[in-house]
Enzyme design. Structure first.
Site, mmCIF file in Angstrom:
data_model
loop_
_atom_site.group_PDB
_atom_site.id
_atom_site.type_symbol
_atom_site.label_atom_id
_atom_site.label_comp_id
_atom_site.label_asym_id
_atom_site.label_seq_id
_atom_site.Cartn_x
_atom_site.Cartn_y
_atom_site.Cartn_z
ATOM 1 N N HIS A 86 0.707 -0.965 -0.083
ATOM 2 C CA HIS A 86 -0.093 -0.029 -0.139
ATOM 3 C C HIS A 86 0.809 1.356 0.115
ATOM 4 C CE1 HIS A 86 -3.822 2.069 0.736
ATOM 5 N NE2 HIS A 86 -3.052 3.095 1.319
ATOM 6 N N ASP A 124 -14.406 2.983 7.721
ATOM 7 C CA ASP A 124 -13.529 3.964 7.121
ATOM 8 C C ASP A 124 -14.194 4.762 6.047
ATOM 9 O OD1 ASP A 124 -10.851 4.885 6.672
ATOM 10 O OD2 ASP A 124 -11.054 3.936 4.845
ATOM 11 N N ARG A 177 -14.094 13.124 7.113
ATOM 12 C CA ARG A 177 -12.612 13.923 7.391
ATOM 13 C C ARG A 177 -12.177 14.598 6.246
ATOM 14 N NH1 ARG A 177 -8.808 9.059 7.607
ATOM 15 N NH2 ARG A 177 -7.182 10.672 7.502
ATOM 16 N N SER A 206 -7.392 4.344 9.306
ATOM 17 C CA SER A 206 -7.965 4.162 8.086
ATOM 18 C C SER A 206 -7.138 3.124 7.026
ATOM 19 C CB SER A 206 -8.159 5.453 7.238
ATOM 20 O OG SER A 206 -8.140 5.302 5.950
ATOM 21 N N LYS A 214 -8.382 -1.086 6.550
ATOM 22 C CA LYS A 214 -8.625 -2.002 5.264
ATOM 23 C C LYS A 214 -7.610 -2.984 5.023
ATOM 24 C CE LYS A 214 -8.525 2.215 3.489
ATOM 25 N NZ LYS A 214 -8.722 3.528 2.904
HETATM 26 N N1 URA Z 1 -5.252 6.562 2.467
HETATM 27 C C1 URA Z 1 -6.204 6.029 3.162
HETATM 28 O O1 URA Z 1 -6.656 4.696 2.856
HETATM 29 N N2 URA Z 1 -6.569 6.628 4.308
HETATM 30 C C2 URA Z 1 -6.187 7.859 4.878
HETATM 31 O O2 URA Z 1 -6.781 8.446 5.671
HETATM 32 C C3 URA Z 1 -5.140 8.618 3.732
HETATM 33 C C4 URA Z 1 -4.709 7.889 2.681
#
Ligand code: URA
Length: 441
Positions: free
Chosen positions: A84, A163, A170, A185, A189
């Site tokens: 990621h 999320d 946010r 966040s 995931k």
């Molecule tokens: N990527 C995400 O999945 N969440 C965030 O808060 C920032 C970047």
């Protein structure tokens, strides 16, 4: 009944929440029991007063458990990895690293995001390939990853739905740039997908969420701690995002650059190639596929030079609805109406290219989205023909702007902005290349 008022007041006054309070908050949020104004108030209190490491892990686990768990490590036959990136300008590394790792024997089932603001998203890049479907169910993604090694899917309302709810608020309340909220966040995931190993590429600099190396290290540290507490091997590479990554910024342009790198790595932008090489070799070592850096590099070289990596990318593209050959993918990518050169206005060496400004220009051109609802122009973007460190003469073409006829009136402004984002200094001024890998945790 969840006491939202008490929960907000506690964070406003600087207290820490217990694990059970955070779990109740996330459950109430996911059921739709908390009005947006109360969730937003708590987000701002959390943004200003922070969350401890324990709170961050508890929030992450509660967000992971707000939906279904894919359990990729148990359900995929073979070692699993999730890679990621925290997001940057021109960051197409997932499109390159994923098929190379598949060719080296890993399975990757990845949930990726869409671009927001100046940072691009892997899902938008893939959807710029005509026919490509990213809305696979977790079951379909597991099946596909077992069959061909990889699947990249968009966030689903079933996976970590808390999320999605928090991220939308946010984004509308200036509370995105909080290290614990970003860590929760991203990691919620990743944990919902459940690979054995997580490799994080934490971007720092003007073209990223984290402005400095120090902030990047803090974010990486939080995410590694969450991985440790939940029993997932997690490693983070902190990488430079002060200058755009690679030669192209924009969805179709970046898909083309990624495919071309897999087919002709010797002609690729050296910083992009260095980063992909580092991510691949590090991933092979932390997953135990290779014992040493040399062995990992050899595996990567074989995977690319044999065409196996390019084949793995094609199989994923075709399985998810795209064309059945890479030349067909390249020929179906959309082309912009206008491809306009930007010339150097002075002679010298390119000392810096401002990723933030380049990201803003490409966003204005339609390559990115200002809000979740904005539509994209997949063909729009910027293609550099000279890079960081190149020597140029006044009048040389340094980049091309790709945009639609609807935007012709902006061409002069964009050209001026591009020139302002590229710093050309006299050739006798000292220049040193900028490392792309800044730290590994
Ligand atoms: N990527 C995400 O999945 N969440 C965030 O808060 C920032 C970047």
């Amino acid at each position: 009944m969840f006491d939202a008022l008490g929960f907000i007041a506690a964070k406003r006054d600087g207290y820490s929440h217990s694990t059970s309070e955070l779990a109740q908050f996330v459950m109430a949020l996911t059921r739709g029991d908390i009005p947006d104004y109360q969730t937003s108030a708590w987000l701002m209190a959390a943004r200003l007063n922070g969350l401890t490491a324990e709170e961050t892990t508890a929030l992450t686990i509660a967000m992971r458990d707000s939906g279904v768990l894919v359990r990729a490590a148990e359900r995929l036959a073979g070692p699993t990895l999730d890679k990621h990136s925290t997001g940057g300008v021109g960051d197409k590394t997932t499109l390159i690293v994923t098929p190379i790792l598949v060719a080296c024997g890993l399975k990757l089932l990845k949930m990726s995001g869409r671009g927001l603001g100046i940072t691009g998203g892997t899902i938008d890049k893939l959807e710029s390939i005509p026919g490509f479907r990213t809305a696979l169910t977790p079951e379909q993604a597991v099946h596909q990853a077992n069959e061909i090694g990889s699947a990249i899917i968009s966030t689903s309302p079933d996976l970590a739905p808390a999320d999605g709810l928090l991220y939308a608020l946010r984004n509308a309340t200036a509370t995105v740039d909080s290290i614990p909220l970003i860590a929760a966040s991203i990691m919620s995931k990743k944990l919902a997908v459940g690979a054995q190993t997580i490799l994080l590429d934490v971007k720092v600099g003007g073209g990223a969420f984290m402005p400095s190396l120090d902030a990047g290290r803090q974010l990486a540290g939080r995410m590694i701690e969450i991985g440790r507490q939940t029993g997932i091997t997690t490693s983070a590479v902190i990488t430079d995002m002060d200058i755009p990554l690679g030669r192209c910024v924009g969805n179709s342009l970046e898909v083309r650059e990624a495919i071309e790198l897999l087919l002709h790595p010797e002609a690729a932008d050296h910083r992009l190639l260095n980063l992909c090489t580092y991510l691949v070799t590090h991933a092979l070592i932390i997953t135990g596929i290779a014992k040493t850096q040399d062995e990992a590099l050899q595996k990567m070289t074989n995977a690319v030079s044999s065409g196996t990596a390019a084949g793995a990318l094609l199989r994923m593209i075709h399985a998810q609805g795209g064309p059945d050959s890479l030349p067909a993918v390249l020929s179906t990518l959309r082309q912009a109406d206008v491809v306009q050169p930007v010339m150097a206005d002075t002679s010298g060496r390119i000392h810096h290219i401002d990723a933030n400004r380049v990201g803003q220009i490409s966003l204005d051109m339609g390559a990115g989205r200002r809000t979740k609802q904005s539509s994209l122009d997949y063909a729009a973007g910027i293609e550099f023909v000279c890079g960081h460190g190149s020597t140029v003469h006044a009048g040389d073409i340094i980049a091309y702007l790709h945009y639609s006829n609807d935007h012709k009136e902006n061409a002069t402004t964009w050209t001026a902005q591009m020139r302002a984002s590229i710093s050309i200094q006299p050739s006798n001024i000292n220049w040193t290349d900028r490392p792309v890998i800044l730290d590994t945790l």
